[in-house]
Scaffold this active site. Structure first.
Site, mmCIF file in Angstrom:
data_model
loop_
_atom_site.group_PDB
_atom_site.id
_atom_site.type_symbol
_atom_site.label_atom_id
_atom_site.label_comp_id
_atom_site.label_asym_id
_atom_site.label_seq_id
_atom_site.Cartn_x
_atom_site.Cartn_y
_atom_site.Cartn_z
ATOM 1 N N LYS A 13 -4.339 -20.151 36.049
ATOM 2 C CA LYS A 13 -5.759 -19.888 36.353
ATOM 3 C C LYS A 13 -6.598 -21.145 36.118
ATOM 4 C CE LYS A 13 -5.915 -16.495 33.333
ATOM 5 N NZ LYS A 13 -4.522 -16.565 32.812
ATOM 6 N N ARG A 88 -11.217 -8.865 30.730
ATOM 7 C CA ARG A 88 -9.824 -8.638 30.318
ATOM 8 C C ARG A 88 -9.586 -7.207 29.883
ATOM 9 N NH1 ARG A 88 -8.495 -14.303 28.789
ATOM 10 N NH2 ARG A 88 -6.353 -14.358 28.074
ATOM 11 N N ARG A 127 3.216 -26.539 28.083
ATOM 12 C CA ARG A 127 1.826 -26.977 28.323
ATOM 13 C C ARG A 127 1.338 -27.940 27.240
ATOM 14 N NH1 ARG A 127 -2.716 -22.603 29.267
ATOM 15 N NH2 ARG A 127 -1.859 -21.775 27.334
ATOM 16 N N ARG A 160 -1.373 -26.037 22.305
ATOM 17 C CA ARG A 160 -2.254 -24.980 21.796
ATOM 18 C C ARG A 160 -1.547 -24.153 20.731
ATOM 19 N NH1 ARG A 160 -5.138 -22.060 26.886
ATOM 20 N NH2 ARG A 160 -4.453 -20.217 25.740
ATOM 21 N N ARG A 171 1.056 -12.204 23.807
ATOM 22 C CA ARG A 171 -0.020 -12.312 24.805
ATOM 23 C C ARG A 171 0.386 -11.611 26.103
ATOM 24 N NH1 ARG A 171 -0.433 -18.506 24.910
ATOM 25 N NH2 ARG A 171 -1.979 -18.265 26.550
#
Ligand code: AP5
Length: 217
Positions: A13, A88, A127, A160, A171
């Site tokens: 996203k 969400r 990431r 992160r 998640r």
């Protein structure tokens, strides 16, 4: 255009938003980025949010809705926006509808990012994000030219806190339980567009071009 990017963690996203916002001059509103900035500044909101984020849980709706109400009132949203990671939950979607109605605005479309769990885990574990400018990299798919250094600003890259495998799995579970019901919600509203998120990092631009041609906002 007023777009929602709906999809599981790691679907891309934030990555696709970079290309879309540049092409159409839209404000990019990522609730995750706003929360991480609050955590970094050690504000009261940040202290509340941190525990939820580190565990891969959702931050309470009232906190998020207040944040969005403030953000959508800012000047750069007048030309249109991308909501990335919001709403969400169904209560967040209902609050957004009321807020937009009170502003005399409507949504152009909700883009639902589809990707398999294995790909999401692989993307999230690799990431890296620039600590200074927030640029997104991936050790396998999009590495920086120099290891751990941002190509754009020279800042240091970091991983992160919520990109550890156990938190990633949580998640994904939270997404399926609390966020995926929004797919049906927006399908009923006639706003949902599906997007295969397994393609190139700028592959969404073509679908958004089609939406822009039809947008009467
Ligand atoms: P948030 O920051 O929104 O995280 P998320 O939804 O879990 O999404 P991500 O940022 O992890 O993934 P992304 O889809 O943007 O993927 P990206 O482009 O980075 O939220 C974090 C936390 O904040 C939540 O867990 C919650 O606690 C809280 N929160 C936020 N909003 C909330 C809300 N509304 N309500 C309650 N709580 C909220 O890409 C991932 C990786 O893949 C990158 O390395 C990238 O380089 C790579 N990649 C991307 N696209 C491609 C591609 N096409 N090909 C190859 N590699 C790719």
């Amino acid at each position: 255009m007023r777009l929602i990017f709906l999809g599981p963690p790691g679907a891309g996203k934030g990555t696709q938003a970079v290309f879309v916002k540049k092409t159409y001059g839209l404000a990019h509103i990522s609730t995750g980025d706003i929360l991480r900035a609050q955590v970094k500044q050690e504000t009261e909101l940040g202290k509340t949010a941190k525990g939820y984020m580190d565990a891969g849980k959702l931050v309470p709706d009232d906190v998020i809705i207040g944040m969005i109400r403030e953000r959508l009132g800012e000047e750069d949203c007048a030309k249109g926006f991308i909501l990335d990671g919001f709403p969400r939950t169904v209560p967040q979607a209902v609050a957004l509808a009321e807020l937009l109605k009170s502003m005399g605005r409507h949504l152009t479309a909700v883009i639902c990012f589809d990707a398999a769990d294995d790909l999401l885990v692989e993307r999230l574990s690799g990431r890296r994000t620039c600590r200074n400018c927030g640029a997104i990299y991936n050790v396998s798919f999009h590495p920086p030219e120099k290891e751990n250094v941002c190509d754009a600003c020279g800042g240091p890259l970091m991983q992160r806190d919520d990109d550890r495998e156990d938190v990633i799995r949580n998640r994904l579970r939270v997404y399926k339980e609390q966020t995926a019901p929004l797919i049906e919600y927006y399908e009923r509203e006639g706003l949902l567009r599906r997007f295969d998120a397994g393609g190139a990092p700028d592959s969404l631009v073509a679908l958004v071009a089609e939406l822009a041609g039809k947008d009467d906002a």
